[in-house]
Scaffold this motif. Structure first.
Motif, PDB file in Angstrom:
ATOM      1  N   SER A 352       0.809  -1.213   0.000  1.00 42.29           N
ATOM      2  CA  SER A 352       0.000   0.000   0.000  1.00 42.29           C
ATOM      3  C   SER A 352       0.845   1.268   0.000  1.00 42.29           C
ATOM      4  O   SER A 352       0.307   2.371   0.086  1.00 42.29           O
ATOM      5  N   ALA A 353       2.176   1.141  -0.101  1.00 36.79           N
ATOM      6  CA  ALA A 353       3.055   2.309  -0.085  1.00 36.79           C
ATOM      7  C   ALA A 353       2.737   3.225  -1.263  1.00 36.79           C
ATOM      8  O   ALA A 353       2.546   2.770  -2.394  1.00 36.79           O
ATOM      9  N   ASN A 354       2.696   4.510  -0.995  1.00 42.70           N
ATOM     10  CA  ASN A 354       2.396   5.502  -2.019  1.00 42.70           C
ATOM     11  C   ASN A 354       3.577   5.633  -2.978  1.00 42.70           C
ATOM     12  O   ASN A 354       4.722   5.794  -2.557  1.00 42.70           O
ATOM     13  N   LEU A 355       3.292   5.579  -4.274  1.00 42.35           N
ATOM     14  CA  LEU A 355       4.360   5.639  -5.276  1.00 42.35           C
ATOM     15  C   LEU A 355       5.108   6.968  -5.246  1.00 42.35           C
ATOM     16  O   LEU A 355       6.328   7.014  -5.396  1.00 42.35           O
ATOM     17  N   ARG A 356       4.395   8.067  -5.059  1.00 40.81           N
ATOM     18  CA  ARG A 356       5.058   9.371  -5.026  1.00 40.81           C
ATOM     19  C   ARG A 356       6.017   9.467  -3.847  1.00 40.81           C
ATOM     20  O   ARG A 356       7.088  10.058  -3.958  1.00 40.81           O
ATOM     21  N   ASP A 357       5.633   8.881  -2.706  1.00 37.72           N
ATOM     22  CA  ASP A 357       6.529   8.885  -1.559  1.00 37.72           C
ATOM     23  C   ASP A 357       7.789   8.071  -1.849  1.00 37.72           C
ATOM     24  O   ASP A 357       8.900   8.462  -1.476  1.00 37.72           O
ATOM     25  N   LEU A 358       7.620   6.935  -2.519  1.00 34.96           N
ATOM     26  CA  LEU A 358       8.770   6.095  -2.853  1.00 34.96           C
ATOM     27  C   LEU A 358       9.706   6.812  -3.826  1.00 34.96           C
ATOM     28  O   LEU A 358      10.928   6.776  -3.668  1.00 34.96           O
ATOM     29  N   VAL A 359       9.135   7.463  -4.821  1.00 38.53           N
ATOM     30  CA  VAL A 359       9.953   8.160  -5.808  1.00 38.53           C
ATOM     31  C   VAL A 359      10.680   9.338  -5.183  1.00 38.53           C
ATOM     32  O   VAL A 359      11.873   9.558  -5.412  1.00 38.53           O
ATOM     33  N   ARG A 360       9.957  10.110  -4.360  1.00 41.47           N
ATOM     34  CA  ARG A 360      10.549  11.311  -3.779  1.00 41.47           C
ATOM     35  C   ARG A 360      11.589  10.994  -2.720  1.00 41.47           C
ATOM     36  O   ARG A 360      12.645  11.624  -2.651  1.00 41.47           O
ATOM     37  N   THR A 361      11.328   9.992  -1.894  1.00 41.78           N
ATOM     38  CA  THR A 361      12.200   9.714  -0.763  1.00 41.78           C
ATOM     39  C   THR A 361      13.274   8.675  -1.077  1.00 41.78           C
ATOM     40  O   THR A 361      14.436   8.837  -0.700  1.00 41.78           O
ATOM     41  N   MET A 362      12.895   7.623  -1.788  1.00 43.42           N
ATOM     42  CA  MET A 362      13.848   6.564  -2.101  1.00 43.42           C
ATOM     43  C   MET A 362      14.582   6.798  -3.420  1.00 43.42           C
ATOM     44  O   MET A 362      15.540   6.096  -3.727  1.00 43.42           O
ATOM     45  N   TRP A 364      13.565   6.193  -6.425  1.00 47.93           N
ATOM     46  CA  TRP A 364      13.352   5.109  -7.391  1.00 47.93           C
ATOM     47  C   TRP A 364      12.589   5.670  -8.579  1.00 47.93           C
ATOM     48  O   TRP A 364      11.651   6.455  -8.427  1.00 47.93           O
ATOM     49  N   ASN A 365      12.980   5.256  -9.749  1.00 49.26           N
ATOM     50  CA  ASN A 365      12.389   5.767 -10.991  1.00 49.26           C
ATOM     51  C   ASN A 365      11.162   4.942 -11.374  1.00 49.26           C
ATOM     52  O   ASN A 365      11.164   4.191 -12.347  1.00 49.26           O
ATOM     53  N   LEU A 366      10.100   5.095 -10.588  1.00 51.94           N
ATOM     54  CA  LEU A 366       8.849   4.378 -10.830  1.00 51.94           C
ATOM     55  C   LEU A 366       7.828   5.316 -11.464  1.00 51.94           C
ATOM     56  O   LEU A 366       7.799   6.514 -11.136  1.00 51.94           O
ATOM     57  N   PRO A 367       6.975   4.823 -12.354  1.00 55.34           N
ATOM     58  CA  PRO A 367       5.965   5.698 -12.974  1.00 55.34           C
ATOM     59  C   PRO A 367       4.913   6.137 -11.958  1.00 55.34           C
ATOM     60  O   PRO A 367       4.432   5.334 -11.166  1.00 55.34           O
ATOM     61  N   THR A 368       4.561   7.414 -11.996  1.00 59.07           N
ATOM     62  CA  THR A 368       3.586   7.957 -11.041  1.00 59.07           C
ATOM     63  C   THR A 368       2.352   8.529 -11.722  1.00 59.07           C
ATOM     64  O   THR A 368       1.537   9.186 -11.071  1.00 59.07           O
ATOM     65  N   ASP A 369       2.229   8.314 -13.037  1.00 54.43           N
ATOM     66  CA  ASP A 369       1.098   8.900 -13.758  1.00 54.43           C
ATOM     67  C   ASP A 369      -0.094   7.960 -13.862  1.00 54.43           C
ATOM     68  O   ASP A 369      -1.048   8.242 -14.574  1.00 54.43           O
TER      69      ASP A 369
END
Length: 421
Positions: A352-362, A364-369
């Motif tokens: 359930s981790a939020n993708l934007r939080d993962l991209v911003r903090t970790m 990681w180059n994950l799609p957020t769109d």
């Protein structure tokens, strides 16, 4: 001219070449000036910047003056070079002098001064601005006449001043300026500015706390259970509902609850008396609009609802601030409770981790769109609910599904060190 010795003519010739270099280099320098830095220096009292800014407010006059001076000295240099050639070698030397003068002007009066001016525009432009301010006053009648003739011909071609380009930057151009600031702007400040520019692109749905993670006071519980919840909560404002989150009552400030507990007056009736009406936010509301609404209505949080009015999550003012300044902690493994680093360099991640939080903090180059959680991203990629021990490569990251529950990925392992561009 016949009375001037050949040495004197050569001195005048090289002086004209120097003036040609000045006109060419200063033109490039003035046009290469950063308009925003120029405005800042001018407002700070820099005289050279103030005069350069004044000249650039009417660029047609400045260009007319520069071209007038540059063409005048170049034509004079050509005439003198012809005269010197006749004196030294006669008519056969004229062709040689023409080629030699062309080479000298090209290198020393064009390429070198313009290249230097492009690399160091302020070093050339500010002193030149003082010279051009005086020259413009002296040559004003000629410059005015040239500009009037130019305007007349441009008007015949259907070109007017209204066709001039707008120098204002849009958000994408401003983002490029911020990213290109480099060492002049610390990385943290660049991230904050980018965060502000992104407020119009990000919606409440992107940063909300999902409804399955929302906790609060359930008025259907007994008073002992409510008291126990209040003692363990760390929230300033608490959601109050009756039976389920679909039956929202409102929000209550923790301070009010603590005061009632200290006076032994904590009852459901007293709780209801201090509850504030909930504030609802459409899920597609941009963060820029949401921030303005929070400020206008003096709100700190809101319930995100979909087009049917069903509660989808909770958004707080703290969520908004984190989108601008980042997480309040610097250690990625502690700033996101859904991520746990393992000894082998991999990470265990809650589905359930939020993708934007993962991209911003970790980072990681994950799609957020698309989906908002990594569980949703995996399900969208596979187009099915994966079984435990399923492995996949998602956006270049090896991912292993460790646990599934209630038709969703509960826990997964990701190995970002194996990522390949």
């Amino acid at each position: 001219m016949s009375d001037i010795p050949t040495g004197g003519l050569l001195t005048i010739l090289f002086s004209l070449i120097f003036f040609s270099a000045f006109f060419s280099g200063s033109e490039t320098a003035l046009m290469m000036l950063n308009r925003y830095r120029l405005k800042h220096l001018a407002e700070s009292g820099h005289l050279g910047a103030q005069r350069a800014q004044t000249l650039l407010e009417t660029p047609e006059r400045l260009i007319g003056l520069i071209l007038l001076g540059n063409n005048f000295v170049n034509i004079m240099a050509s005439a003198l070079a012809t005269l010197v050639a006749l004196r030294i070698g006669g008519e056969p030397a004229i062709a040689i002098s023409t080629g030699l003068l062309t080479l000298i002007v090209l290198i020393y009066a064009e390429v070198i001064p313009k290249t230097f001016a492009a690399l160091h525009p302020e070093l050339i432009a500010f002193p030149a601005a003082h010279v051009y301010t005086v020259l413009l006053k002296l040559a004003w009648p000629i410059v005015w006449l040239i500009n009037r003739i130019t305007y007349l011909h441009l008007r015949l071609l259907g070109i007017t001043n209204k066709d001039a380009a707008n120098n204002a930057l849009n958000s994408e151009e401003l983002r490029t300026v911020v990213n290109e600031a480099g060492a002049m702007l610390p990385q943290e400040n660049r991230n904050m500015l980018i965060g502000v520019l992104d407020l119009d692109k990000i919606t409440a749905e992107d940063i909300m706390i999902p409804r399955n993670e929302i906790s609060g006071i359930d008025l259907s519980d007994n008073i002992d259970e409510i008291t126990e919840f209040l003692r363990g909560t760390h929230f300033t404002r608490i959601l109050v509902f009756d039976g389920s989150i679909d039956n929202i009552v409102g929000f209550i400030h923790t301070r009010r609850c603590m005061q009632m507990m200290m006076r032994d007056e904590l009852t459901k009736e007293n709780l209801r008396a201090h509850i504030k009406q909930p504030y609802y936010v459409p899920e597609g509301t941009s963060l820029n609009r949401l921030m303005n609404n929070f400020q206008r209505d003096r709100r700190k949080n809101g319930l995100v609802v979909d087009e049917y009015g069903d509660v989808q999550g909770l958004v707080t003012f703290a969520n908004l601030i984190e989108e601008i300044i980042g997480e309040f902690t610097t250690d990625p493994t502690t700033s996101i409770s859904d991520v746990s680093r393992q000894n082998d360099g991999s990470y265990l991640v809650n589905g359930s981790a939020n993708l934007r939080d993962l991209v911003r903090t970790m980072h990681w180059n994950l799609p957020t769109d698309g989906p908002k959680t990594i569980n949703g991203l995996i399900i969208e990629h596979l187009e099915s609910i994966p079984e435990p021990n399923t492995s996949l490569l998602l956006a270049g990251y090896p991912i292993e599904i460790l646990q599934t529950e209630d038709n969703m990925v509960k826990v997964l392992r990701i190995q970002p060190d194996l990522y390949r561009n």
